[in-house]
Write a protein that holds these residues in place. Sequence first.
Motif, PDB file in Angstrom:
ATOM      1  N   TYR A 130       0.855  -1.181   0.000  1.00  0.00           N
ATOM      2  CA  TYR A 130       0.000   0.000   0.000  1.00  0.00           C
ATOM      3  C   TYR A 130       0.894   1.236   0.000  1.00  0.00           C
ATOM      4  O   TYR A 130       1.812   1.331   0.821  1.00  0.00           O
ATOM      5  CB  TYR A 130      -0.893   0.057   1.243  1.00  0.00           C
ATOM      6  N   LEU A 131       0.622   2.169  -0.906  1.00  0.00           N
ATOM      7  CA  LEU A 131       1.246   3.478  -0.792  1.00  0.00           C
ATOM      8  C   LEU A 131       0.565   4.180   0.369  1.00  0.00           C
ATOM      9  O   LEU A 131      -0.649   4.045   0.563  1.00  0.00           O
ATOM     10  CB  LEU A 131       1.033   4.289  -2.067  1.00  0.00           C
ATOM     11  N   LEU A 132       1.318   4.928   1.147  1.00  0.00           N
ATOM     12  CA  LEU A 132       0.707   5.705   2.222  1.00  0.00           C
ATOM     13  C   LEU A 132       0.426   7.105   1.711  1.00  0.00           C
ATOM     14  O   LEU A 132       1.125   7.606   0.830  1.00  0.00           O
ATOM     15  CB  LEU A 132       1.618   5.736   3.447  1.00  0.00           C
ATOM     16  N   ASP A 133      -0.599   7.731   2.258  1.00  0.00           N
ATOM     17  CA  ASP A 133      -1.018   9.048   1.760  1.00  0.00           C
ATOM     18  C   ASP A 133      -0.028  10.156   2.111  1.00  0.00           C
ATOM     19  O   ASP A 133      -0.106  11.245   1.562  1.00  0.00           O
ATOM     20  CB  ASP A 133      -2.419   9.386   2.274  1.00  0.00           C
ATOM     21  N   ARG A 134       0.914   9.853   3.007  1.00  0.00           N
ATOM     22  CA  ARG A 134       1.955  10.825   3.357  1.00  0.00           C
ATOM     23  C   ARG A 134       3.158  10.061   3.896  1.00  0.00           C
ATOM     24  O   ARG A 134       3.070   8.871   4.200  1.00  0.00           O
ATOM     25  CB  ARG A 134       1.439  11.845   4.363  1.00  0.00           C
ATOM     26  N   VAL A 135       4.275  10.753   4.018  1.00  0.00           N
ATOM     27  CA  VAL A 135       5.511  10.130   4.479  1.00  0.00           C
ATOM     28  C   VAL A 135       5.395   9.780   5.959  1.00  0.00           C
ATOM     29  O   VAL A 135       4.883  10.570   6.756  1.00  0.00           O
ATOM     30  CB  VAL A 135       6.714  11.070   4.227  1.00  0.00           C
ATOM     31  N   LEU A 136       5.874   8.595   6.311  1.00  0.00           N
ATOM     32  CA  LEU A 136       5.898   8.139   7.696  1.00  0.00           C
ATOM     33  C   LEU A 136       7.328   7.732   8.020  1.00  0.00           C
ATOM     34  O   LEU A 136       7.910   6.882   7.335  1.00  0.00           O
ATOM     35  CB  LEU A 136       4.959   6.946   7.887  1.00  0.00           C
ATOM     36  N   GLN A 137       7.908   8.382   9.032  1.00  0.00           N
ATOM     37  CA  GLN A 137       9.264   8.041   9.444  1.00  0.00           C
ATOM     38  C   GLN A 137       9.321   7.949  10.950  1.00  0.00           C
ATOM     39  O   GLN A 137       8.519   8.587  11.628  1.00  0.00           O
ATOM     40  CB  GLN A 137      10.247   9.098   8.938  1.00  0.00           C
ATOM     41  N   PRO A 138      10.220   7.153  11.514  1.00  0.00           N
ATOM     42  CA  PRO A 138      11.241   6.371  10.837  1.00  0.00           C
ATOM     43  C   PRO A 138      10.669   5.082  10.261  1.00  0.00           C
ATOM     44  O   PRO A 138       9.560   4.663  10.615  1.00  0.00           O
ATOM     45  CB  PRO A 138      12.240   6.059  11.953  1.00  0.00           C
ATOM     46  N   ASP A 139      11.419   4.439   9.364  1.00  0.00           N
ATOM     47  CA  ASP A 139      11.018   3.150   8.822  1.00  0.00           C
ATOM     48  C   ASP A 139      10.891   2.151   9.966  1.00  0.00           C
ATOM     49  O   ASP A 139      11.588   2.249  10.973  1.00  0.00           O
ATOM     50  CB  ASP A 139      12.074   2.631   7.838  1.00  0.00           C
ATOM     51  N   GLY A 140       9.991   1.172   9.810  1.00  0.00           N
ATOM     52  CA  GLY A 140       9.834   0.135  10.825  1.00  0.00           C
ATOM     53  C   GLY A 140       8.471  -0.506  10.764  1.00  0.00           C
ATOM     54  O   GLY A 140       7.702  -0.304   9.813  1.00  0.00           O
ATOM     55  N   LEU A 141       8.153  -1.292  11.789  1.00  0.00           N
ATOM     56  CA  LEU A 141       6.862  -1.964  11.891  1.00  0.00           C
ATOM     57  C   LEU A 141       5.851  -1.034  12.551  1.00  0.00           C
ATOM     58  O   LEU A 141       6.158  -0.410  13.567  1.00  0.00           O
ATOM     59  CB  LEU A 141       6.975  -3.237  12.732  1.00  0.00           C
ATOM     60  N   TYR A 142       4.640  -1.005  11.969  1.00  0.00           N
ATOM     61  CA  TYR A 142       3.588  -0.136  12.496  1.00  0.00           C
ATOM     62  C   TYR A 142       2.241  -0.840  12.459  1.00  0.00           C
ATOM     63  O   TYR A 142       1.995  -1.690  11.607  1.00  0.00           O
ATOM     64  CB  TYR A 142       3.447   1.138  11.646  1.00  0.00           C
ATOM     65  N   ARG A 143       1.386  -0.440  13.381  1.00  0.00           N
ATOM     66  CA  ARG A 143      -0.039  -0.750  13.307  1.00  0.00           C
ATOM     67  C   ARG A 143      -0.674   0.539  12.800  1.00  0.00           C
ATOM     68  O   ARG A 143      -0.706   1.547  13.510  1.00  0.00           O
ATOM     69  CB  ARG A 143      -0.596  -1.138  14.668  1.00  0.00           C
ATOM     70  N   LEU A 144      -1.144   0.493  11.553  1.00  0.00           N
ATOM     71  CA  LEU A 144      -1.724   1.679  10.921  1.00  0.00           C
ATOM     72  C   LEU A 144      -3.242   1.624  11.030  1.00  0.00           C
ATOM     73  O   LEU A 144      -3.854   0.588  10.763  1.00  0.00           O
ATOM     74  CB  LEU A 144      -1.326   1.737   9.447  1.00  0.00           C
ATOM     75  N   THR A 145      -3.835   2.729  11.406  1.00  0.00           N
ATOM     76  CA  THR A 145      -5.280   2.848  11.456  1.00  0.00           C
ATOM     77  C   THR A 145      -5.701   3.827  10.373  1.00  0.00           C
ATOM     78  O   THR A 145      -5.116   4.908  10.254  1.00  0.00           O
ATOM     79  CB  THR A 145      -5.744   3.368  12.832  1.00  0.00           C
ATOM     80  N   GLY A 146      -6.681   3.431   9.588  1.00  0.00           N
ATOM     81  CA  GLY A 146      -7.131   4.300   8.509  1.00  0.00           C
ATOM     82  C   GLY A 146      -8.031   3.556   7.553  1.00  0.00           C
ATOM     83  O   GLY A 146      -8.775   2.673   7.960  1.00  0.00           O
ATOM     84  N   ARG A 147      -7.908   3.907   6.250  1.00  0.00           N
ATOM     85  CA  ARG A 147      -8.773   3.257   5.261  1.00  0.00           C
ATOM     86  C   ARG A 147      -8.046   3.125   3.930  1.00  0.00           C
ATOM     87  O   ARG A 147      -7.133   3.890   3.618  1.00  0.00           O
ATOM     88  CB  ARG A 147     -10.068   4.019   5.087  1.00  0.00           C
ATOM     89  N   VAL A 148      -8.488   2.125   3.161  1.00  0.00           N
ATOM     90  CA  VAL A 148      -7.982   1.962   1.801  1.00  0.00           C
ATOM     91  C   VAL A 148      -8.765   2.951   0.946  1.00  0.00           C
ATOM     92  O   VAL A 148      -9.968   2.799   0.738  1.00  0.00           O
ATOM     93  CB  VAL A 148      -8.164   0.515   1.290  1.00  0.00           C
ATOM     94  N   SER A 149      -8.074   3.985   0.484  1.00  0.00           N
ATOM     95  CA  SER A 149      -8.766   5.065  -0.220  1.00  0.00           C
ATOM     96  C   SER A 149      -8.858   4.836  -1.716  1.00  0.00           C
ATOM     97  O   SER A 149      -9.729   5.413  -2.369  1.00  0.00           O
ATOM     98  CB  SER A 149      -8.079   6.405   0.073  1.00  0.00           C
ATOM     99  N   GLN A 150      -7.978   3.999  -2.279  1.00  0.00           N
ATOM    100  CA  GLN A 150      -8.086   3.647  -3.697  1.00  0.00           C
ATOM    101  C   GLN A 150      -7.318   2.358  -3.939  1.00  0.00           C
ATOM    102  O   GLN A 150      -6.488   1.965  -3.130  1.00  0.00           O
ATOM    103  CB  GLN A 150      -7.565   4.767  -4.596  1.00  0.00           C
ATOM    104  N   LEU A 151      -7.607   1.703  -5.081  1.00  0.00           N
ATOM    105  CA  LEU A 151      -6.953   0.435  -5.398  1.00  0.00           C
ATOM    106  C   LEU A 151      -5.898   0.552  -6.494  1.00  0.00           C
ATOM    107  O   LEU A 151      -5.071  -0.342  -6.646  1.00  0.00           O
ATOM    108  CB  LEU A 151      -7.992  -0.614  -5.802  1.00  0.00           C
TER     109      LEU A 151
END
Length: 166
Positions: A130-151
């Motif tokens: 999944y591309l993220l809608d904005r940059v997230l740093q630092p690199d690593g493992l995350y639990r992301l909360t949100g929605r799939v906005s497009q395919l």
Amino acid sequence: MTETRWQRTYSPVALRNVATGPQPPWILTSGVACRHPTGTLLTDRGHALTLIGEPLGWLPRHEQQIDVWGQLLPGTPPVLLVHDARPLGDHRHQPLWTPPRPQGFEGHIEARVTTYGTTSVAVTAQRHHYLLDRVLQPDGLYRLTGRVSQLTPPTFTFSSATPTGD
């Protein structure tokens, strides 16, 4: 649709049985991880299985006993596309297979996030990108909360990102 309805468990298969006949495509097996410059083998009492890829959340030491799960790829001999792993018998981390999320899905994904220039990409254990809608740093493992906005391309718009460790 709740998150648990999207998840399915892996079928436990003894390593000695992996190459003996038809097996389910999503398996959980155990053995000793033998890391070599050319790749990793899972071994147990003279039986071996080639592992492709690395676990999402944890990297075993050389010659460590592990439980590993993933997609069994057909062939002679078969190989395992690794989704994740854990120390042998450590049941705090349960293997659950999750398919790609449909457009409009709202909830959580567990993913390894890597930033390339101005683009962050989240990759789940099952290799869904999944591309993220904005940059997230630092690199690593995350639990992301949100929605799939497009395919096209698969894009996850996140409202929160909680580091889960490396």
